[in-house]
Scaffold this motif. Structure first.
Motif, PDB file in Angstrom:
ATOM      1  N   VAL A  47       0.825  -1.213   0.000  1.00 46.68           N
ATOM      2  CA  VAL A  47       0.000   0.000   0.000  1.00 46.68           C
ATOM      3  C   VAL A  47       0.857   1.260   0.000  1.00 46.68           C
ATOM      4  O   VAL A  47       0.395   2.323   0.383  1.00 46.68           O
ATOM      5  CB  VAL A  47      -0.990   0.025   1.188  1.00 46.68           C
ATOM      6  N   GLY A  48       2.105   1.112  -0.423  1.00 46.52           N
ATOM      7  CA  GLY A  48       2.987   2.278  -0.505  1.00 46.52           C
ATOM      8  C   GLY A  48       4.211   2.113   0.359  1.00 46.52           C
ATOM      9  O   GLY A  48       4.563   1.009   0.756  1.00 46.52           O
ATOM     10  N   GLU A  49       4.836   3.231   0.633  1.00 47.05           N
ATOM     11  CA  GLU A  49       6.053   3.236   1.432  1.00 47.05           C
ATOM     12  C   GLU A  49       5.892   4.168   2.618  1.00 47.05           C
ATOM     13  O   GLU A  49       5.098   5.103   2.576  1.00 47.05           O
ATOM     14  CB  GLU A  49       7.241   3.701   0.595  1.00 47.05           C
ATOM     15  N   ALA A  50       6.674   3.890   3.656  1.00 42.24           N
ATOM     16  CA  ALA A  50       6.671   4.733   4.847  1.00 42.24           C
ATOM     17  C   ALA A  50       8.092   5.143   5.178  1.00 42.24           C
ATOM     18  O   ALA A  50       8.994   4.305   5.186  1.00 42.24           O
ATOM     19  CB  ALA A  50       6.052   3.987   6.017  1.00 42.24           C
ATOM     20  N   GLY A  51       8.285   6.401   5.428  1.00 41.00           N
ATOM     21  CA  GLY A  51       9.574   6.911   5.857  1.00 41.00           C
ATOM     22  C   GLY A  51       9.642   6.920   7.373  1.00 41.00           C
ATOM     23  O   GLY A  51       8.808   6.312   8.048  1.00 41.00           O
ATOM     24  N   PRO A  52      10.611   7.610   7.921  1.00 42.05           N
ATOM     25  CA  PRO A  52      10.744   7.699   9.375  1.00 42.05           C
ATOM     26  C   PRO A  52       9.508   8.335  10.011  1.00 42.05           C
ATOM     27  O   PRO A  52       8.856   9.189   9.417  1.00 42.05           O
ATOM     28  CB  PRO A  52      11.958   8.607   9.567  1.00 42.05           C
ATOM     29  N   SER A  53       9.185   7.885  11.220  1.00 40.26           N
ATOM     30  CA  SER A  53       8.103   8.515  11.966  1.00 40.26           C
ATOM     31  C   SER A  53       8.630   8.890  13.344  1.00 40.26           C
ATOM     32  O   SER A  53       9.549   8.259  13.863  1.00 40.26           O
ATOM     33  CB  SER A  53       6.887   7.589  12.071  1.00 40.26           C
ATOM     34  N   ALA A  54       8.050   9.934  13.912  1.00 40.75           N
ATOM     35  CA  ALA A  54       8.572  10.467  15.168  1.00 40.75           C
ATOM     36  C   ALA A  54       7.462  10.876  16.114  1.00 40.75           C
ATOM     37  O   ALA A  54       6.328  11.138  15.703  1.00 40.75           O
ATOM     38  CB  ALA A  54       9.459  11.684  14.877  1.00 40.75           C
ATOM     39  N   LYS A  55       7.825  10.929  17.371  1.00 44.71           N
ATOM     40  CA  LYS A  55       6.986  11.515  18.412  1.00 44.71           C
ATOM     41  C   LYS A  55       7.855  12.554  19.107  1.00 44.71           C
ATOM     42  O   LYS A  55       8.991  12.266  19.490  1.00 44.71           O
ATOM     43  CB  LYS A  55       6.526  10.457  19.414  1.00 44.71           C
ATOM     44  N   VAL A  56       7.339  13.764  19.241  1.00 47.86           N
ATOM     45  CA  VAL A  56       8.084  14.852  19.869  1.00 47.86           C
ATOM     46  C   VAL A  56       7.283  15.351  21.068  1.00 47.86           C
ATOM     47  O   VAL A  56       6.103  15.660  20.945  1.00 47.86           O
ATOM     48  CB  VAL A  56       8.330  16.008  18.869  1.00 47.86           C
ATOM     49  N   VAL A  57       7.936  15.403  22.230  1.00 52.08           N
ATOM     50  CA  VAL A  57       7.303  15.859  23.461  1.00 52.08           C
ATOM     51  C   VAL A  57       8.078  17.060  23.974  1.00 52.08           C
ATOM     52  O   VAL A  57       9.303  17.008  24.118  1.00 52.08           O
ATOM     53  CB  VAL A  57       7.287  14.738  24.525  1.00 52.08           C
ATOM     54  N   THR A  58       7.366  18.140  24.261  1.00 54.48           N
ATOM     55  CA  THR A  58       7.988  19.354  24.771  1.00 54.48           C
ATOM     56  C   THR A  58       8.335  19.169  26.244  1.00 54.48           C
ATOM     57  O   THR A  58       7.474  18.816  27.046  1.00 54.48           O
ATOM     58  CB  THR A  58       7.040  20.552  24.598  1.00 54.48           C
ATOM     59  N   ARG A  59       9.615  19.390  26.585  1.00 51.46           N
ATOM     60  CA  ARG A  59      10.073  19.304  27.980  1.00 51.46           C
ATOM     61  C   ARG A  59       9.987  20.663  28.648  1.00 51.46           C
ATOM     62  O   ARG A  59       9.486  20.809  29.749  1.00 51.46           O
ATOM     63  CB  ARG A  59      11.521  18.839  28.041  1.00 51.46           C
ATOM     64  N   ASP A  62      12.043  25.553  25.478  1.00 53.39           N
ATOM     65  CA  ASP A  62      12.969  25.461  24.351  1.00 53.39           C
ATOM     66  C   ASP A  62      13.662  24.097  24.224  1.00 53.39           C
ATOM     67  O   ASP A  62      14.669  23.970  23.555  1.00 53.39           O
ATOM     68  CB  ASP A  62      14.022  26.568  24.438  1.00 53.39           C
ATOM     69  N   GLU A  63      13.106  23.066  24.852  1.00 55.76           N
ATOM     70  CA  GLU A  63      13.715  21.737  24.780  1.00 55.76           C
ATOM     71  C   GLU A  63      12.650  20.676  24.539  1.00 55.76           C
ATOM     72  O   GLU A  63      11.578  20.721  25.135  1.00 55.76           O
ATOM     73  CB  GLU A  63      14.478  21.423  26.068  1.00 55.76           C
ATOM     74  N   VAL A  64      12.966  19.735  23.650  1.00 58.95           N
ATOM     75  CA  VAL A  64      12.028  18.665  23.312  1.00 58.95           C
ATOM     76  C   VAL A  64      12.722  17.308  23.415  1.00 58.95           C
ATOM     77  O   VAL A  64      13.929  17.189  23.247  1.00 58.95           O
ATOM     78  CB  VAL A  64      11.447  18.831  21.891  1.00 58.95           C
ATOM     79  N   ASP A  65      11.919  16.290  23.711  1.00 57.59           N
ATOM     80  CA  ASP A  65      12.374  14.908  23.647  1.00 57.59           C
ATOM     81  C   ASP A  65      11.895  14.335  22.325  1.00 57.59           C
ATOM     82  O   ASP A  65      10.760  14.591  21.900  1.00 57.59           O
ATOM     83  CB  ASP A  65      11.789  14.074  24.788  1.00 57.59           C
ATOM     84  N   VAL A  66      12.747  13.552  21.671  1.00 60.60           N
ATOM     85  CA  VAL A  66      12.425  12.985  20.360  1.00 60.60           C
ATOM     86  C   VAL A  66      12.506  11.468  20.436  1.00 60.60           C
ATOM     87  O   VAL A  66      13.486  10.915  20.947  1.00 60.60           O
ATOM     88  CB  VAL A  66      13.407  13.507  19.279  1.00 60.60           C
ATOM     89  N   ARG A  67      11.488  10.810  19.943  1.00 61.88           N
ATOM     90  CA  ARG A  67      11.487   9.353  19.762  1.00 61.88           C
ATOM     91  C   ARG A  67      11.273   9.122  18.277  1.00 61.88           C
ATOM     92  O   ARG A  67      10.315   9.640  17.695  1.00 61.88           O
ATOM     93  CB  ARG A  67      10.392   8.708  20.589  1.00 61.88           C
ATOM     94  N   LEU A  68      12.155   8.339  17.664  1.00 64.04           N
ATOM     95  CA  LEU A  68      12.182   8.192  16.212  1.00 64.04           C
ATOM     96  C   LEU A  68      12.198   6.721  15.828  1.00 64.04           C
ATOM     97  O   LEU A  68      12.941   5.935  16.407  1.00 64.04           O
ATOM     98  CB  LEU A  68      13.429   8.903  15.679  1.00 64.04           C
ATOM     99  N   TRP A  69      11.378   6.359  14.851  1.00 64.50           N
ATOM    100  CA  TRP A  69      11.348   5.010  14.286  1.00 64.50           C
ATOM    101  C   TRP A  69      11.778   5.131  12.832  1.00 64.50           C
ATOM    102  O   TRP A  69      11.236   5.958  12.091  1.00 64.50           O
ATOM    103  CB  TRP A  69       9.943   4.419  14.346  1.00 64.50           C
ATOM    104  N   LEU A  70      12.750   4.292  12.428  1.00 62.63           N
ATOM    105  CA  LEU A  70      13.224   4.387  11.051  1.00 62.63           C
ATOM    106  C   LEU A  70      13.856   3.089  10.576  1.00 62.63           C
ATOM    107  O   LEU A  70      14.130   2.189  11.355  1.00 62.63           O
ATOM    108  CB  LEU A  70      14.216   5.545  10.898  1.00 62.63           C
ATOM    109  N   ALA A  71      14.063   3.042   9.263  1.00 64.06           N
ATOM    110  CA  ALA A  71      14.788   1.944   8.622  1.00 64.06           C
ATOM    111  C   ALA A  71      16.099   2.509   8.114  1.00 64.06           C
ATOM    112  O   ALA A  71      16.159   3.651   7.651  1.00 64.06           O
ATOM    113  CB  ALA A  71      13.976   1.382   7.461  1.00 64.06           C
TER     114      ALA A  71
END
Length: 126
Positions: A47-59, A62-71
């Protein structure tokens, strides 16, 4: 006619929506040389392709936490690729929004060889 700029603290604030931060992170990761798109399947059908996906939470403001899923590309140095992607994301977030990266978590959910990708492209053409 003289125009006087207000002092920085009197100019107001800028709030960047977390969804915008997430898009910046995903784009920075997607444009890194070591990342690859995964084939998405639904009930065994492409059904297509998927690139990286992320979740960003503001701490903080001016600072964020990043969770990243990728190939990532295979074979290749995973640690070096992730370090380069983190630097790319941190630089883009800081330049575009003034946010710094706090915690940075990456889940590599696939390693994909360029040859397998080329075979898949050829199979789709025929």
């Amino acid at each position: 006619m003289s125009t006087t700029l207000a002092e920085p603290e009197d100019r107001g604030t800028l709030e960047v929506d977390p969804s915008v931060l997430r898009k910046i992170v995903e784009y920075a990761a997607d444009t890194a040389p070591a990342t690859r798109h995964r084939t998405r399947r639904l009930a065994g059908v492409d059904v297509g392709e998927a690139g990286p996906s992320a979740k960003v939470v503001t701490r903080t403001a001016d600072e964020v936490d990043v969770r990243l899923w990728l190939a990532l590309s295979y074979p290749g140095p995973v640690r070096a690729a992730v370090a380069e992607i983190r630097e790319r994301i941190a630089a883009d977030l800081l330049r575009m929004t003034g946010h710094r990266v706090g915690r940075f978590t990456v889940e590599v959910d696939a390693l994909q060889s360029d040859r397998a990708s080329a075979r898949a492209q050829t199979a789709r053409v025929h």
